[in-house]
Design a protein around this motif. Structure first.
Motif, short mmCIF file in Angstrom:
data_model
loop_
_atom_site.label_atom_id
_atom_site.label_comp_id
_atom_site.label_asym_id
_atom_site.label_seq_id
_atom_site.Cartn_x
_atom_site.Cartn_y
_atom_site.Cartn_z
N ARG A 29 1.39 -1.42 0.37
CA ARG A 29 -0.42 -0.09 -0.13
C ARG A 29 1.01 1.44 0.00
O ARG A 29 1.67 1.17 0.43
CB ARG A 29 -0.51 0.34 1.25
CG ARG A 29 -1.71 -1.23 1.30
CD ARG A 29 -3.07 -1.22 3.20
NE ARG A 29 -2.87 -0.17 3.17
CZ ARG A 29 -4.09 0.38 3.14
NH1 ARG A 29 -5.06 -0.38 2.50
NH2 ARG A 29 -4.28 1.64 3.74
N ASN A 80 -1.33 1.20 6.91
CA ASN A 80 -3.02 0.77 7.61
C ASN A 80 -2.68 1.16 9.05
O ASN A 80 -2.14 0.45 9.39
CB ASN A 80 -3.22 -0.62 7.09
CG ASN A 80 -4.68 -0.81 8.50
OD1 ASN A 80 -4.98 0.30 8.82
ND2 ASN A 80 -5.31 -1.55 7.38
N HIS A 92 -4.37 -1.02 11.79
CA HIS A 92 -4.05 -2.14 12.27
C HIS A 92 -3.28 -2.77 13.20
O HIS A 92 -1.30 -1.55 13.11
CB HIS A 92 -3.06 -3.12 10.24
CG HIS A 92 -2.68 -4.35 11.25
ND1 HIS A 92 -3.12 -5.18 11.13
CD2 HIS A 92 -1.51 -4.57 10.32
CE1 HIS A 92 -2.99 -6.20 11.20
NE2 HIS A 92 -1.48 -5.88 10.71
N ARG A 137 1.89 -3.22 8.34
CA ARG A 137 1.33 -1.57 8.18
C ARG A 137 1.24 -1.84 6.64
O ARG A 137 -0.17 -1.36 6.28
CB ARG A 137 1.26 -0.39 8.97
CG ARG A 137 1.15 -0.60 10.36
CD ARG A 137 0.74 0.21 10.75
NE ARG A 137 1.13 0.66 12.43
CZ ARG A 137 2.00 0.08 13.01
NH1 ARG A 137 3.28 -0.02 13.33
NH2 ARG A 137 1.21 0.32 14.72
N PRO A 165 -4.50 -5.07 2.06
CA PRO A 165 -5.41 -5.23 3.29
C PRO A 165 -5.68 -6.98 3.28
O PRO A 165 -6.14 -7.81 4.48
CB PRO A 165 -7.13 -4.94 2.33
CG PRO A 165 -6.31 -3.81 1.75
CD PRO A 165 -4.99 -4.15 1.14
#
Length: 387
Positions: free
Chosen positions: A41, A45, A48, A70, A74
Motif C-alpha cells: 500500500r 494502515n 492495524h 502496515r 488488506p
C-alpha cells in the motif's frame, strides 16, 4: 563536478560513489521466485496492530517486518505470520545482490561470535536512557513533536542540511571510551573486524558489538519523528532499519572521505570528539540515480565544521564528502536510516523533483518552455486575428 566550492562551476569531477553500495540492477543475477502480483500500500494502515516477529528466525531485523506489515495489502493482514514473512522477505530480497543471503548468514555468525566474547566496558550504553544521553532542548523538541519545536533547536544553513546540539558531553565520553575498548579487545584477540563500509579503513559497526537495540530506539523514537517532518518525500516517516557505526580520522587513521552518497534515506552524523582540526563536511546537492554525477550549482555548495556533541541530519542522497583532518583525532557516530517501503515504492516513480535538485531544474525548464510556447501561439493567433 565542482569540488572546490567555486560558484556555478559545472565541470565534471570525481563521480560520487555509494559508500557501501546502493544496490543496482544486475542483468546476470538469477531471477527470483515469482512474487504475488499484489503490491504494498502507498499509505500505511495506521489502525492495524502488526505482529511481533522477535521469536522467528529471519534474514532481516524483526522490527523491519513489524514496520512493513502496515503497508501490506488488506487481504494479507489477517494471514499467518509465516505467509506475511514470506511475502515481505521476497520484497526485501530484491535489494540484495547475488550471494547476499550467504553473506547475511556469515555476518550473523560473525556478530554472534563478538557478542559471545566481548565484554562491554559501559553496559549503561546498551540501553537507551534519554535523560543521560540527550541535551534538554533536544528532548523537549522531540517530546513536543512539532515542526515548530524542531526548528527552535535546529539550524538549516543549507537546504536539506539540519544541524543541532544533540548528545550530552558525558555520553560522548562514554561512547568514545567504549570504542577504545572495542579496539583494545580486537587487537588483543587478534580478531579480524569488519569495517563500516568500503570507504573507511578505520572504525567499527556498533550494531556488531551489541548496540543494535539502542540504535534502533535512537532511530525510531528520536530520528524518525524529525525525518517525518523534514524528509517525508524520501521515506522519513517509514524508517525501519539502520546501519550504525563510528568512523575515525587523523594521524594513523583515515585522513579524509571521498565524494559520495550514502546507502540510506536519512543520515545522522554526530561528532563525538576528540581534539582535532580540519575534517569539514562539504555538501554538493541532492541527486537521484540518474543525476548523481551531474554538476553542482552555487546554491548547493556548503561546508560544515564539526562540533563535538552536535549533529548533522541530511538525506542519504545528498552528495557529500569530508576534507582532511589535519591534526588530532576525530571520531564520529553515523546512523544510516533506511525505509524498505520507500525503496519498494521508488521502483514505480519517475518524478523525483520533490528531492532531486537536477530533476527539479529539468521540471522547471520544461514548464518555462511550455509557457514560452503558449505565449508564442497566443501572439500568433492574435496577429492572425488582427490581420
Amino acid at each position: 563536478m565542482s569540488l572546490d566550492g567555486r560558484p556555478g562551476d559545472r565541470r565534471e569531477g570525481p563521480s560520487p560513489v555509494t559508500g557501501n553500495g546502493v544496490v543496482l540492477e544486475d542483468s546476470n543475477r538469477p531471477a527470483l521466485a515469482p512474487m504475488s502480483s499484489q503490491r504494498l500500500r502507498l499509505i500505511p494502515n495506521k489502525d492495524h496492530n502488526p505482529d511481533n516477529y522477535d521469536d522467528m528466525e529471519l534474514d532481516f531485523s524483526p522490527s523491519i517486518f513489524t514496520s512493513l506489515e502496515r503497508f501490506l495489502p488488506p487481504s494479507m493482514l489477517g494471514m499467518p505470520r509465516h505467509d506475511k514473512v514470506k511475502f515481505m522477505t521476497e520484497i526485501l530480497l530484491k535489494y540484495l545482490p547475488h550471494g547476499e543471503r550467504n553473506r547475511v548468514q556469515k555476518h550473523r555468525d560473525y556478530r554472534q561470535k563478538i557478542i559471545s566474547n566481548y565484554q562491554p566496558l559501559h553496559r549503561e550504553l546498551y540501553s537507551m536512557h534519554p535523560a543521560t544521553t540527550f541535551v534538554a532542548p533536544f528532548l523537549k523538541a522531540v517530546s513536543d513533536n512539532t515542526e515548530e519545536s524542531f526548528r527552535r533547536i535546529m539550524s538549516e544553513p543549507s537546504p536539506g542540511v539540519f544541524t543541532f546540539e544533540m548528545f550530552q558531553p558525558q555520553f560522548c565520553e562514554l561512547l568514545l571510551s567504549e570504542v577504545e575498548n572495542f579496539e583494545k579487545w580486537v587487537n588483543e584477540a587478534k580478531f579480524r573486524i569488519m569495517r563500516p563500509n568500503t570507504m573507511n579503513k578505520y572504525g567499527a559497526v556498533l550494531d556488531d558489538f551489541g548496540l543494535e537495540t539502542m540504535l534502533d530506539k535512537l532511530m525510531e523514537n528520536f530520528i524518525r519523528p524529525i525525518s517525518k517532518v523534514f524528509f517525508a518525500e524520501v521515506g522519513g516517516s517509514t524508517l525501519d532499519s539502520h546501519h550504525g557505526f563510528v568512523v575515525e580520522y587523523g594521524e594513523d587513521r583515515d585522513a579524509d572521505l571521498g565524494f559520495h552518497v550514502d546507502d540510506s534515506e536519512v543520515t545522522l552524523n554526530v561528532c563525538l570528539g576528540k581534539q582535532f582540526s580540519g575534517g569539514e563536511l562539504f555538501f554538493r546537492g541532492t541527486r537521484c540515480d540518474k543525476h548523481v554525477n551531474s554538476g553542482s550549482h552555487s546554491e548547493e555548495i556548503f561546508d560544515y565544521s564539526h562540533v563535538p556533541g552536535c549533529a548533522v541530519l541530511h538525506r542519504g542522497r545528498h552528495r557529500h564528502g569530508a576534507r582532511a583532518t589535519t591534526s588530532g583525532h576525530r571520531i564520529n557516530l553515523l546512523l544510516w536510516c533506511r525505509s524498505s517501503v520507500f525503496r519498494e515504492m521508488k521502483k514505480y516513480q519517475k518524478d523525483f523533483s520533490s528531492w532531486c535538485g537536477e530533476c527539479l531544474r529539468e521540471k522547471k525548464e520544461r514548464q518555462r518552455m511550455s509557457i514560452r510556447a503558449t505565449k508564442r501561439e497566443l501572439l500568433r493567433r492574435e496577429g492572425e486575428s488582427t490581420a
